[in-house]
Design a protein around this motif. Structure first.
Motif, PDB file in Angstrom:
ATOM      1  N   LEU A  82       0.828  -1.216   0.000  1.00 19.69           N
ATOM      2  CA  LEU A  82       0.000   0.000   0.000  1.00 19.69           C
ATOM      3  C   LEU A  82       0.858   1.258   0.000  1.00 19.69           C
ATOM      4  O   LEU A  82       0.494   2.263  -0.619  1.00 19.69           O
ATOM      5  N   GLY A  83       1.989   1.223   0.670  1.00 17.66           N
ATOM      6  CA  GLY A  83       2.885   2.386   0.671  1.00 17.66           C
ATOM      7  C   GLY A  83       3.443   2.666  -0.714  1.00 17.66           C
ATOM      8  O   GLY A  83       3.505   3.823  -1.150  1.00 17.66           O
ATOM      9  N   ILE A  84       3.849   1.612  -1.422  1.00 15.54           N
ATOM     10  CA  ILE A  84       4.359   1.803  -2.791  1.00 15.54           C
ATOM     11  C   ILE A  84       3.254   2.314  -3.692  1.00 15.54           C
ATOM     12  O   ILE A  84       3.455   3.259  -4.477  1.00 15.54           O
ATOM     13  N   LEU A  85       2.074   1.719  -3.582  1.00 17.26           N
ATOM     14  CA  LEU A  85       0.949   2.202  -4.393  1.00 17.26           C
ATOM     15  C   LEU A  85       0.583   3.643  -4.040  1.00 17.26           C
ATOM     16  O   LEU A  85       0.231   4.431  -4.920  1.00 17.26           O
ATOM     17  N   ALA A  91      -2.581   8.078  -4.229  1.00 13.35           N
ATOM     18  CA  ALA A  91      -2.235   8.605  -2.912  1.00 13.35           C
ATOM     19  C   ALA A  91      -3.286   8.258  -1.860  1.00 13.35           C
ATOM     20  O   ALA A  91      -3.009   8.362  -0.664  1.00 13.35           O
ATOM     21  N   LEU A  92      -4.468   7.827  -2.260  1.00 14.02           N
ATOM     22  CA  LEU A  92      -5.490   7.446  -1.287  1.00 14.02           C
ATOM     23  C   LEU A  92      -5.094   6.189  -0.513  1.00 14.02           C
ATOM     24  O   LEU A  92      -5.632   5.925   0.565  1.00 14.02           O
ATOM     25  N   CYS A  93      -4.163   5.403  -1.027  1.00 13.43           N
ATOM     26  CA  CYS A  93      -3.695   4.185  -0.341  1.00 13.43           C
ATOM     27  C   CYS A  93      -2.708   4.506   0.782  1.00 13.43           C
ATOM     28  O   CYS A  93      -2.512   3.689   1.684  1.00 13.43           O
ATOM     29  N   ALA A  94      -2.098   5.684   0.739  1.00  9.82           N
ATOM     30  CA  ALA A  94      -1.010   6.003   1.661  1.00  9.82           C
ATOM     31  C   ALA A  94      -1.428   6.013   3.132  1.00  9.82           C
ATOM     32  O   ALA A  94      -0.705   5.445   3.971  1.00  9.82           O
ATOM     33  N   PRO A  95      -2.539   6.639   3.531  1.00  5.81           N
ATOM     34  CA  PRO A  95      -2.893   6.599   4.963  1.00  5.81           C
ATOM     35  C   PRO A  95      -3.121   5.164   5.467  1.00  5.81           C
ATOM     36  O   PRO A  95      -2.797   4.842   6.614  1.00  5.81           O
ATOM     37  N   PHE A  96      -3.656   4.285   4.621  1.00  6.52           N
ATOM     38  CA  PHE A  96      -3.849   2.894   5.018  1.00  6.52           C
ATOM     39  C   PHE A  96      -2.505   2.184   5.201  1.00  6.52           C
ATOM     40  O   PHE A  96      -2.363   1.321   6.069  1.00  6.52           O
ATOM     41  N   MET A 120       9.926  -4.314   6.465  1.00  3.52           N
ATOM     42  CA  MET A 120       8.840  -4.059   5.509  1.00  3.52           C
ATOM     43  C   MET A 120       7.767  -3.175   6.130  1.00  3.52           C
ATOM     44  O   MET A 120       7.235  -2.279   5.482  1.00  3.52           O
ATOM     45  N   ALA A 121       7.441  -3.437   7.406  1.00  2.00           N
ATOM     46  CA  ALA A 121       6.421  -2.631   8.075  1.00  2.00           C
ATOM     47  C   ALA A 121       6.880  -1.182   8.209  1.00  2.00           C
ATOM     48  O   ALA A 121       6.099  -0.248   7.959  1.00  2.00           O
ATOM     49  N   THR A 122       8.136  -0.993   8.569  1.00  2.00           N
ATOM     50  CA  THR A 122       8.665   0.369   8.710  1.00  2.00           C
ATOM     51  C   THR A 122       8.715   1.077   7.364  1.00  2.00           C
ATOM     52  O   THR A 122       8.363   2.257   7.255  1.00  2.00           O
ATOM     53  N   ALA A 123       9.154   0.370   6.322  1.00  2.00           N
ATOM     54  CA  ALA A 123       9.196   0.978   4.988  1.00  2.00           C
ATOM     55  C   ALA A 123       7.791   1.344   4.526  1.00  2.00           C
ATOM     56  O   ALA A 123       7.576   2.426   3.951  1.00  2.00           O
ATOM     57  N   GLY A 128       3.861   5.427   3.601  1.00  2.00           N
ATOM     58  CA  GLY A 128       2.527   5.933   3.914  1.00  2.00           C
ATOM     59  C   GLY A 128       2.570   7.394   4.331  1.00  2.00           C
ATOM     60  O   GLY A 128       1.698   8.191   3.939  1.00  2.00           O
ATOM     61  N   ILE A 129       3.574   7.773   5.103  1.00  2.00           N
ATOM     62  CA  ILE A 129       3.728   9.184   5.499  1.00  2.00           C
ATOM     63  C   ILE A 129       3.994  10.043   4.275  1.00  2.00           C
ATOM     64  O   ILE A 129       3.373  11.102   4.079  1.00  2.00           O
ATOM     65  N   VAL A 130       4.927   9.605   3.424  1.00  2.00           N
ATOM     66  CA  VAL A 130       5.258  10.376   2.214  1.00  2.00           C
ATOM     67  C   VAL A 130       4.027  10.497   1.313  1.00  2.00           C
ATOM     68  O   VAL A 130       3.708  11.585   0.801  1.00  2.00           O
ATOM     69  N   GLY A 131       3.312   9.394   1.110  1.00  2.00           N
ATOM     70  CA  GLY A 131       2.117   9.425   0.261  1.00  2.00           C
ATOM     71  C   GLY A 131       1.020  10.291   0.843  1.00  2.00           C
ATOM     72  O   GLY A 131       0.285  10.970   0.104  1.00  2.00           O
TER      73      GLY A 131
END
Length: 153
Positions: A82-85, A91-96, A120-123, A128-131
């Motif tokens: 979700l972070g990569i997506l 960008a709607l995936c980033a908060p998740f 992986m969780a930290t990345a 997610g923060i960047v997105g």
């Protein structure tokens, strides 16, 4: 100054000190015993093969097998995906991604070392923060554009 070749130099290992060389042994006598061969270097005992049906493992120096990797926390991979997506496509995936990354890190901490996937969780959480920042900036730009469009008409 060098000595003539017919006289041996002092300390020559082939010539004994203070006299002529010894006479050769009489014919038919056995040769003198040779020096014993040097001892072979110590080798560790061979490692026994794994039992039948066991998965083959890497055996490093000393016959130690590498430890099996820990299973990943349930949401670690999901957070990373979700972070990569969230950064690349939507960008709607980033908060998740941030939410699931936070949950995965808490699960890993509570597991007492039985779960892996913290990287992986930290990345995923960082992505997610960047997105989420990208999503926030995009929303601000859209709102400003709508206000500017409404004011100009």
């Amino acid at each position: 100054m060098t000595q003539p070749p017919d006289r041996p130099s002092p300390g020559d290992p082939l010539q004994p000190e203070g006299g002529p060389p010894p006479p050769p042994p009489p014919p038919g006598t056995p040769p003198p015993p040779a020096a014993p061969p040097p001892p072979a270097p110590q080798q560790p005992p061979p490692v026994p093969p794994p039992p039948p049906g066991a998965p083959p493992g890497y055996q490093g120096a000393g016959g130690y097998q590498a430890a099996a990797p820990l299973p990943n926390a349930p949401n670690a991979v999901l957070s990373l995906v979700l972070g990569i997506l969230g950064v690349v496509l939507c960008a709607l995936c980033a908060p998740f991604a941030y939410y699931y990354g936070q949950q995965a890190e808490q699960t890993i901490d509570a597991s007492g070392g039985t779960l892996g996937g913290r990287g992986m969780a930290t990345a995923g959480k960082i992505l997610g923060i960047v997105g989420t920042v990208i999503l926030g900036v995009a929303i601000i730009v859209i709102v400003i554009a709508l206000i500017a469009d409404a004011a100009s008409s």
